[in-house]
Design an enzyme around this catalytic site. Structure first.
Site, PDB file in Angstrom:
ATOM      1  N   GLU A   1       3.478  -4.184  -2.295  1.00  0.00           N
ATOM      2  CA  GLU A   1       2.818  -5.042  -1.313  1.00  0.00           C
ATOM      3  C   GLU A   1       3.204  -6.501  -1.534  1.00  0.00           C
ATOM      4  O   GLU A   1       3.545  -7.218  -0.583  1.00  0.00           O
ATOM      5  CB  GLU A   1       1.298  -4.849  -1.394  1.00  0.00           C
ATOM      6  CG  GLU A   1       0.898  -3.460  -0.920  1.00  0.00           C
ATOM      7  CD  GLU A   1      -0.591  -3.147  -1.014  1.00  0.00           C
ATOM      8  OE1 GLU A   1      -1.034  -2.203  -0.343  1.00  0.00           O
ATOM      9  OE2 GLU A   1      -1.313  -3.834  -1.763  1.00  0.00           O
TER      10      GLU A   1
ATOM     11  N   TYR B   1       1.420   0.338  -5.776  1.00  0.00           N
ATOM     12  CA  TYR B   1       0.856  -0.296  -4.581  1.00  0.00           C
ATOM     13  C   TYR B   1       1.048  -1.812  -4.614  1.00  0.00           C
ATOM     14  O   TYR B   1       1.603  -2.413  -3.694  1.00  0.00           O
ATOM     15  CB  TYR B   1      -0.648  -0.033  -4.515  1.00  0.00           C
ATOM     16  CG  TYR B   1      -1.068   1.354  -4.090  1.00  0.00           C
ATOM     17  CD1 TYR B   1      -1.622   1.568  -2.840  1.00  0.00           C
ATOM     18  CD2 TYR B   1      -0.958   2.442  -4.939  1.00  0.00           C
ATOM     19  CE1 TYR B   1      -2.057   2.820  -2.441  1.00  0.00           C
ATOM     20  CE2 TYR B   1      -1.387   3.704  -4.555  1.00  0.00           C
ATOM     21  CZ  TYR B   1      -1.937   3.882  -3.305  1.00  0.00           C
ATOM     22  OH  TYR B   1      -2.361   5.117  -2.920  1.00  0.00           O
TER      23      TYR B   1
ATOM     24  N   LYS C   1      -5.288  -9.698   0.285  1.00  0.00           N
ATOM     25  CA  LYS C   1      -3.919  -9.144   0.349  1.00  0.00           C
ATOM     26  C   LYS C   1      -3.511  -8.848   1.792  1.00  0.00           C
ATOM     27  O   LYS C   1      -2.439  -9.221   2.250  1.00  0.00           O
ATOM     28  CB  LYS C   1      -3.853  -7.886  -0.523  1.00  0.00           C
ATOM     29  CG  LYS C   1      -2.555  -7.128  -0.568  1.00  0.00           C
ATOM     30  CD  LYS C   1      -2.329  -6.144   0.547  1.00  0.00           C
ATOM     31  CE  LYS C   1      -3.444  -5.174   0.799  1.00  0.00           C
ATOM     32  NZ  LYS C   1      -3.624  -4.167  -0.246  1.00  0.00           N
TER      33      LYS C   1
ATOM     34  N   GLU D   1       2.830   8.873  19.416  1.00  0.00           N
ATOM     35  CA  GLU D   1       3.083  10.076  20.216  1.00  0.00           C
ATOM     36  C   GLU D   1       4.005  11.043  19.467  1.00  0.00           C
ATOM     37  O   GLU D   1       4.012  12.250  19.742  1.00  0.00           O
ATOM     38  CB  GLU D   1       3.670   9.729  21.589  1.00  0.00           C
ATOM     39  CG  GLU D   1       5.085   9.197  21.569  1.00  0.00           C
ATOM     40  CD  GLU D   1       5.610   8.874  22.976  1.00  0.00           C
ATOM     41  OE1 GLU D   1       5.412   9.692  23.880  1.00  0.00           O
ATOM     42  OE2 GLU D   1       6.213   7.803  23.146  1.00  0.00           O
TER      43      GLU D   1
ATOM     44  N   HIS E   1       2.361   7.826  26.050  1.00  0.00           N
ATOM     45  CA  HIS E   1       3.690   7.252  26.090  1.00  0.00           C
ATOM     46  C   HIS E   1       3.649   5.845  26.676  1.00  0.00           C
ATOM     47  O   HIS E   1       2.909   5.615  27.634  1.00  0.00           O
ATOM     48  CB  HIS E   1       4.588   8.143  26.965  1.00  0.00           C
ATOM     49  CG  HIS E   1       6.013   7.723  26.949  1.00  0.00           C
ATOM     50  ND1 HIS E   1       6.813   7.845  25.831  1.00  0.00           N
ATOM     51  CD2 HIS E   1       6.775   7.163  27.909  1.00  0.00           C
ATOM     52  CE1 HIS E   1       8.018   7.391  26.117  1.00  0.00           C
ATOM     53  NE2 HIS E   1       8.016   6.973  27.366  1.00  0.00           N
TER      54      HIS E   1
ATOM     55  N   SER F   1     -17.704  -3.139  -4.375  1.00  0.00           N
ATOM     56  CA  SER F   1     -17.938  -2.227  -3.254  1.00  0.00           C
ATOM     57  C   SER F   1     -18.952  -1.140  -3.593  1.00  0.00           C
ATOM     58  O   SER F   1     -19.885  -0.881  -2.834  1.00  0.00           O
ATOM     59  CB  SER F   1     -16.615  -1.572  -2.847  1.00  0.00           C
ATOM     60  OG  SER F   1     -15.689  -2.562  -2.467  1.00  0.00           O
TER      61      SER F   1
ATOM     62  N   CYS G   1     -12.021  -5.734  -4.233  1.00  0.00           N
ATOM     63  CA  CYS G   1     -11.473  -5.554  -2.886  1.00  0.00           C
ATOM     64  C   CYS G   1     -11.652  -6.804  -2.038  1.00  0.00           C
ATOM     65  O   CYS G   1     -10.717  -7.277  -1.399  1.00  0.00           O
ATOM     66  CB  CYS G   1     -12.145  -4.359  -2.217  1.00  0.00           C
ATOM     67  SG  CYS G   1     -11.610  -4.122  -0.528  1.00  0.00           S
TER      68      CYS G   1
ATOM     69  N   CYS H   1      -7.869  -5.990  -1.703  1.00  0.00           N
ATOM     70  CA  CYS H   1      -7.519  -5.509  -0.354  1.00  0.00           C
ATOM     71  C   CYS H   1      -7.597  -6.578   0.731  1.00  0.00           C
ATOM     72  O   CYS H   1      -6.665  -6.728   1.527  1.00  0.00           O
ATOM     73  CB  CYS H   1      -8.458  -4.387   0.077  1.00  0.00           C
ATOM     74  SG  CYS H   1      -9.097  -3.372  -1.236  1.00  0.00           S
TER      75      CYS H   1
HETATM   76  P1  NDP Z   1      -0.081   1.766  -9.538  1.00  0.00           P
HETATM   77  O1  NDP Z   1      -0.840   2.740 -10.344  1.00  0.00           O
HETATM   78  O2  NDP Z   1       0.014   1.928  -8.083  1.00  0.00           O
HETATM   79  O3  NDP Z   1       1.411   1.684 -10.091  1.00  0.00           O
HETATM   80  C1  NDP Z   1       1.656   1.349 -11.418  1.00  0.00           C
HETATM   81  C2  NDP Z   1       3.126   1.104 -11.602  1.00  0.00           C
HETATM   82  O4  NDP Z   1       3.348   0.492 -12.855  1.00  0.00           O
HETATM   83  C3  NDP Z   1       3.944   2.375 -11.558  1.00  0.00           C
HETATM   84  O5  NDP Z   1       5.146   2.083 -10.917  1.00  0.00           O
HETATM   85  C4  NDP Z   1       4.144   2.720 -13.034  1.00  0.00           C
HETATM   86  O6  NDP Z   1       5.382   3.284 -13.314  1.00  0.00           O
HETATM   87  C5  NDP Z   1       4.119   1.349 -13.691  1.00  0.00           C
HETATM   88  N1  NDP Z   1       3.452   1.395 -15.000  1.00  0.00           N
HETATM   89  C6  NDP Z   1       2.331   2.043 -15.323  1.00  0.00           C
HETATM   90  N2  NDP Z   1       2.001   1.811 -16.608  1.00  0.00           N
HETATM   91  C7  NDP Z   1       2.935   0.983 -17.095  1.00  0.00           C
HETATM   92  C8  NDP Z   1       3.163   0.399 -18.367  1.00  0.00           C
HETATM   93  N3  NDP Z   1       2.351   0.627 -19.394  1.00  0.00           N
HETATM   94  N4  NDP Z   1       4.235  -0.397 -18.493  1.00  0.00           N
HETATM   95  C9  NDP Z   1       5.074  -0.623 -17.468  1.00  0.00           C
HETATM   96  N5  NDP Z   1       4.915  -0.078 -16.265  1.00  0.00           N
HETATM   97  C10 NDP Z   1       3.863   0.709 -16.072  1.00  0.00           C
HETATM   98  O7  NDP Z   1      -0.663   0.344  -9.976  1.00  0.00           O
HETATM   99  P2  NDP Z   1      -1.022  -0.983  -9.187  1.00  0.00           P
HETATM  100  O8  NDP Z   1      -1.294  -1.965 -10.265  1.00  0.00           O
HETATM  101  O9  NDP Z   1      -0.018  -1.293  -8.153  1.00  0.00           O
HETATM  102  O10 NDP Z   1      -2.380  -0.608  -8.460  1.00  0.00           O
HETATM  103  C11 NDP Z   1      -3.470  -0.074  -9.181  1.00  0.00           C
HETATM  104  C12 NDP Z   1      -4.300   0.808  -8.300  1.00  0.00           C
HETATM  105  O11 NDP Z   1      -5.051   0.027  -7.406  1.00  0.00           O
HETATM  106  C13 NDP Z   1      -3.493   1.771  -7.421  1.00  0.00           C
HETATM  107  O12 NDP Z   1      -3.165   2.965  -8.065  1.00  0.00           O
HETATM  108  C14 NDP Z   1      -4.413   1.993  -6.258  1.00  0.00           C
HETATM  109  O13 NDP Z   1      -5.271   3.061  -6.555  1.00  0.00           O
HETATM  110  C15 NDP Z   1      -5.193   0.693  -6.177  1.00  0.00           C
HETATM  111  N6  NDP Z   1      -4.653  -0.141  -5.100  1.00  0.00           N
HETATM  112  C16 NDP Z   1      -4.706   0.334  -3.822  1.00  0.00           C
HETATM  113  C17 NDP Z   1      -4.191  -0.392  -2.788  1.00  0.00           C
HETATM  114  C18 NDP Z   1      -4.237   0.162  -1.410  1.00  0.00           C
HETATM  115  O14 NDP Z   1      -5.008   1.094  -1.174  1.00  0.00           O
HETATM  116  N7  NDP Z   1      -3.436  -0.342  -0.477  1.00  0.00           N
HETATM  117  C19 NDP Z   1      -3.606  -1.711  -2.998  1.00  0.00           C
HETATM  118  C20 NDP Z   1      -3.579  -2.102  -4.367  1.00  0.00           C
HETATM  119  C21 NDP Z   1      -4.095  -1.341  -5.364  1.00  0.00           C
HETATM  120  P3  NDP Z   1       5.827   4.796 -12.990  1.00  0.00           P
HETATM  121  O15 NDP Z   1       6.878   4.673 -11.950  1.00  0.00           O
HETATM  122  O16 NDP Z   1       6.346   5.327 -14.280  1.00  0.00           O
HETATM  123  O17 NDP Z   1       4.622   5.527 -12.494  1.00  0.00           O
END
Ligand code: NDP
Length: 443
Positions: free
Chosen positions: A178, A174, A48, A437, A432, A12, A40, A45
Site C-alpha cells: 500500500e 499489506y 491510509k 459485469e 453494461h 475498534s 484503524c 486503514c
Molecule cells: P503482513 O503480515 O501483511 O506482511 C508481512 C511481510 O513482512 C511479509 O512479506 C513477510 O514476509 C515479511 N516478514 C514477516 N516477518 C518478518 C521478519 N521477521 N523479518 C523480515 N520480514 C518479515 O504485514 P503488514 O505489516 O503489512 O500488515 C500487518 C497486518 O495488518 C496484515 O497482515 C493485515 O492483517 C493488517 N493490515 C490490513 C490492511 C488491509 O486490510 N488493507 C492494511 C494494513 C494492514 P514473507 O513473504 O516471508 O511472508
C-alpha cells in the site's frame, strides 16, 4: 465491583464492545493511553485510504489529457494532504469519544494495568470490575538489527515533515504494497525489499504476479530474498545493508514486516492470563481467555488482523455476556483488500485451498483491460477469478485485482457468503458497461 466491565484499549473492538455492553445496561469503563479510535482510525486503514485517494490523482491527472482535459502545471503539496488527513482523523477521534460519552462509558485517558484478576490500576487509581476485556491491539514488528531505530513504521508515516526522495520499504505484505503505491504516485523513488521471494503470501499467485508486473512497469523497484544486516546513516540519508547483496540508499526506511500483539506491561501475569505460542492472548471461540471473566478481542488475539473482525468480536462478546444473546463470529468468507495501486480484493478459498480441500474445482478467469485504461492508453489489465466447487456448483472464492476491486469484491462477498452457485451468477444479467459485469460473464 466499581464496574460491570472494564475495557483496556479504545480501538475498534474495545469501543464497539463498550458501546454495546453499555446499551445492555452494563456499567462500563474504558482506558486508552493514546487517542480513542485505535490503529484503524488513528494510524491505519482510515488515514491510509485517504492517502491512497490523494496519491491516485497523480495518474488521474495524466489520464485526463486523453479525455480532453488540458491541465496547467501540476504540483503536489504534501503538507496540505497530510494536514487534511490528520484533521479528518481528529474529527473521527471526536466522534468515537462522543459515542463513548453518549453511552455513559467512563473513559480513562491513561494506561491501564491489571494488578489482580478483578483489579485494574489506571491513572493512579485502582478500580475493580466483574468482567475485563483486553483490546489492546498490535504494533509494528521491528527486527533486532543494528540501526533498526533509524527506520520508521506505519505509526510515524502519516506525520512526515516532508516526502522523501527515495523510500525503502521492508516487507511484502499489506502495508508495504500500500505504501509502495502511495509513495510512488507522490513522486518518491520506491524500493520494496522482502525476505522471501514473493509479495502478499497467501494471495492468489496470478493476482500477486499481476500486481508485481504492474508495479514494476510503473517504476517501483523490488528486491527479494533479502537478508538484511542493518541500517546505517550516510552523509545524505540512510543505507540498508544486506548479506550477499549490494546496499540500498534511501532517505526514508519503512518497516512493514508484520504486527505483534500488545501484551507487554499489561499485568497479564498478575491476572493469570495465558498467551499462545505466538505471543498473542489465547482465547476460545467466545473470545474468553483462560481466566473465565477476562476476555480479549481484536489484534491482541492475532486471529484475523482486520478491523471489521475486531468490531464483530467486540460486539459478539458484549451481546453474549451482557445482552443474553450469545453468538459467535464466523471467520469463513471474510473479505479482505490490499489498497495497492491497483488494489486487490479477495474472499473465500483460493484456487489452491479449494483444490486441497474440495478435490474437484472449476476456475474461471477474466483478464481484461478496463475501458477507462484503454482510452487512457494505460496498459494495465485487471484480473478477476472465480473458484467453483465442482460438486455443488457453489462459488467458493473470488479474487480480483483492478481499479476499485475492493468495491466490487464486497458485493461478491455477499453472494459467496449466501452460497450462490455459478449458475446463479450466470443467470444474472450483466450491467453494461462496468468492470463488475465480468463476474456474470465468465464462461
Ligand atoms: P503482513 O503480515 O501483511 O506482511 C508481512 C511481510 O513482512 C511479509 O512479506 C513477510 O514476509 C515479511 N516478514 C514477516 N516477518 C518478518 C521478519 N521477521 N523479518 C523480515 N520480514 C518479515 O504485514 P503488514 O505489516 O503489512 O500488515 C500487518 C497486518 O495488518 C496484515 O497482515 C493485515 O492483517 C493488517 N493490515 C490490513 C490492511 C488491509 O486490510 N488493507 C492494511 C494494513 C494492514 P514473507 O513473504 O516471508 O511472508
Amino acid at each position: 465491583m466499581d464496574y460491570d466491565l472494564f475495557v483496556i484499549g479504545a480501538g475498534s473492538g474495545g469501543v464497539r464492545a463498550s458501546r454495546i455492553a453499555a446499551g445492555h445496561g452494563a456499567r462500563v469503563a474504558i482506558a486508552e493511553e493514546h487517542k480513542v479510535g485505535g490503529t484503524c482510525v488513528i494510524r491505519g486503514c482510515v488515514p491510509k485510504k485517504l492517502l491512497v485517494y490523494g496519491a491516485h490523482f497523480a495518474e488521474d491527472l495524466v489520464d485526463a489529457r486523453r479525455f480532453g482535459w488540458q491541465l496547467g502545471e501540476r504540483s503536489f503539496d504534501w503538507p496540505t494532504l497530510r494536514d487534511n488527513v490528520l484533521a479528518e482523523v481528529d474529527r473521527l477521534n471526536t466522534i468515537y469519544q462522543n459515542t463513548l460519552d453518549s453511552h455513559k462509558v467512563t473513559t480513562f485517558h491513561d494506561r491501564a494495568v491489571l494488578v489482580d484478576p478483578h483489579t485494574v490500576e489506571v491513572g493512579g487509581r485502582r478500580v475493580t470490575a466483574a468482567h475485563i476485556l483486553i483490546a489492546t491491539g498490535a504494533r509494528p514488528l521491528l527486527p533486532d538489527l543494528p540501526g533498526t531505530e533509524l527506520g520508521i513504521t506505519s505509526n510515524e508515516v502519516f506525520h512526515l515533515d516532508a516526502l522523501p526522495k527515495r523510500a525503502v520499504i521492508a516487507g511484502g505484505g499489506y502495508i508495504a504494497n500500500e505504501f509502495a503505491g502511495i509513495f510512488h504516485e507522490l513522486g518518491v523513488d520506491v524500493t520494496l525489499i522482502n525476505r522471501s521471494d514473493t509479495i502478499l503470501r497467501g494471495w492468489d499467485p496470478a493476482l500477486r504476479d499481476r500486481l508485481l508486473t504492474i508495479s514494476m512497469a510503473k517504476g517501483i523497484n523490488f528486491r527479494f530474498n533479502c537478508r538484511m544486516t542493518g541500517l546505517a546513516r550516510t552523509d545524505d540519508g540512510l543505507r540498508a545493508e544486506f548479506d550477499g547483496a549490494d546496499p540500498i540508499d534511501g532517505d526514508l526506511f519503512l518497516w512493514a514486516i508484520g504486527r505483534r500483539p500488545n501484551v507487554e506491561g499489561l499485568g497479564l501475569d498478575a491476572a493469570g492470563v495465558a498467551l499462545d505460542d505466538k505471543g498473542a492472548i489465547r482465547v476460545d471461540d467466545d473470545s474468553r481467555t483462560n481466566v473465565p471473566h477476562i476476555y480479549a478481542v481484536g489484534d491482541v488475539t492475532d486471529r484475523l488482523q482486520l478491523t471489521p473482525i475486531a468490531i464483530r468480536e467486540g460486539h459478539a462478546f458484549a451481546d453474549s455476556v451482557f445482552g443474553g444473546k450469545p453468538w459467535r463470529v464466523d471467520y469463513r468468507n471474510v473479505p479482505s483488500a490490499v489498497f495497492s495501486n491497483p488494489p486487490l480484493g479477495s474472499v473465500g478459498l483460493t484456487e489452491a485451498q479449494a483444490r486441497n480441500t474440495l478435490g474437484s474445482v472449476r476456475v474461471y478467469t477474466s483478464d481484461f483491460r478496463p475501458m477507462r485504461n484503454v482510452l487512457a492508453n494505460r496498459n494495465e489489465r485487471a484480473l478477476y477469478k472465480l473458484v467453483v466447487d465442482e460438486a455443488t456448483d457453489k462459488v467458493v472464492g473470488a479474487h480480483m485485482i483492478g481499479p476499485d476491486a475492493p468495491e466490487v469484491l464486497q458485493a461478491v462477498a455477499i453472494a459467496i457468503k449466501a452460497g450462490l452457485t455459478k449458475a446463479q451468477f450466470d443467470d444474472t444479467v450483466a450491467l453494461h458497461p462496468t468492470m463488475s459485469e465480468e463476474l456474470v460473464l465468465m464462461r
